[in-house]
Scaffold this active site. Structure first.
Site: not given
Ligand code: G3P
Length: 292
Positions: A113
């Site tokens: 990533k």
């Molecule tokens: O895959 C991306 C993710 O982990 C981010 O999620 O909910 O922290 O915005 P969030």
């Protein structure tokens, strides 16, 4: 109106959406895999942190290399994304190669990533380092998941640089639109894909009306140019309806937190129907089925 309406373009297409779990927690990955619907795993430094903190909370030591090997083995060959931590071209390329060489031989399932733009500030000299790192690493046949994508143009550039996945962060766009407009919300709150209306005005971020609108725009751009090598991986999904909409607008992959995966299967009427069917079983039918 959203740039690209749900239900317009994907009618009749075979549903091929893949379900990834967005987690670094072994138990969650194991359970999700056991449900028989898992196609991959995504992690990031925050998810790894949450997993490490959980292991360490009762004083247990963690060997992070061994821990990641366990993730890879639990995924049983499904793609697992591991993120670099640097924010310059050199550091990201070095770390990407190191992570790939260290972990890919275990189950041949590692994706690296890389942030589309690693800069902390606007107009930084590192603005193109993410794309440059993607190009260098993908030229070495290291599959790349380009992360922190918030515009279709970032996705387009990431694809041109060679990314295998682009990860638009749907929920975080919704957070940003609400925060910028001083709207209070909980992380799991639904955000209308067609945009949030306030006093007859639809809120937006530079033409993007919602996280799902962003996913839809990227789908449209990729379809316009028949881009097949880069898959649209809808990330930062916070509730089942958002997962549904990611599928409706044609995301190739949805990466979903464990708690939301569990919610996907749940409906009051399903539970109620199960109770009723169970109550209605007649002895003759039960005997036929349960006795030899
Ligand atoms: O895959 C991306 C993710 O982990 C981010 O999620 O909910 O922290 O915005 P969030």
């Amino acid at each position: 109106m959203p740039y690209y309406g749900i239900n317009l373009k994907n009618k009749g297409k075979v549903v091929k959406i893949k379900v990834f779990i967005d987690s670094g927690k072994l138990e969650e990955i194991k359970k999700a895999h056991s449900y028989g619907i898992l196609d991959g795993v995504t992690t990031n430094p925050s998810l790894i942190r949450a997993a490490v903190e959980e292991v360490k909370k009762d004083g247990t030591e963690i060997d992070i290399k061994e821990y990641i090997i366990k993730i890879l083995n639990l995924a049983k060959g499904l793609p697992v994304s591991l993120e670099v931590i640097g924010n310059t071209y050199d550091s990201m390329v070095e770390e990407g190669i190191k992570l790939f060489n260290m972990f890919n031989p275990i189950a041949k399932n590692v994706y690296i990533k890389i942030p589309v733009n690693p800069s902390f500030e606007e107009n930084s000299k590192t603005d193109f380092d993410g794309l440059r790192a993607i190009k260098t690493l993908s030229d070495k046949n290291i599959p790349i998941n380009c992360t922190l994508v918030f515009t279709p143009e970032q996705a387009l550039l990431a694809s041109k640089a060679g990314a295998t996945f682009v990860s638009p962060f749907a929920g975080r766009i919704d957070d940003y639109i609400r925060t910028e407009n001083k709207i209070e919300f909980k992380k799991s709150d639904y955000f209308p894909y067609m945009g949030y209306e306030v006093e007859d005005k639809t809120l937006e971020d530079n033409g993007v009306l919602s996280g799902i609108d962003l996913v839809a725009m990227i789908r449209e751009v990729f379809d316009n140019y028949s881009i097949k090598r880069t898959k649209v991986l809808a990330a930062s999904l916070r509730n089942p309806r958002q997962v549904r909409e990611a599928a409706l607008v044609g995301a190739d992959i949805a990466t979903i937190p464990f708690i939301v995966i569990k919610e996907l299967v749940s409906h009051y009427k399903t539970r109620e129907g199960m109770k009723k069917f169970t109550d209605d079983i007649v002895p003759e039918y039960e005997k036929l089925i349960r006795e030899n």
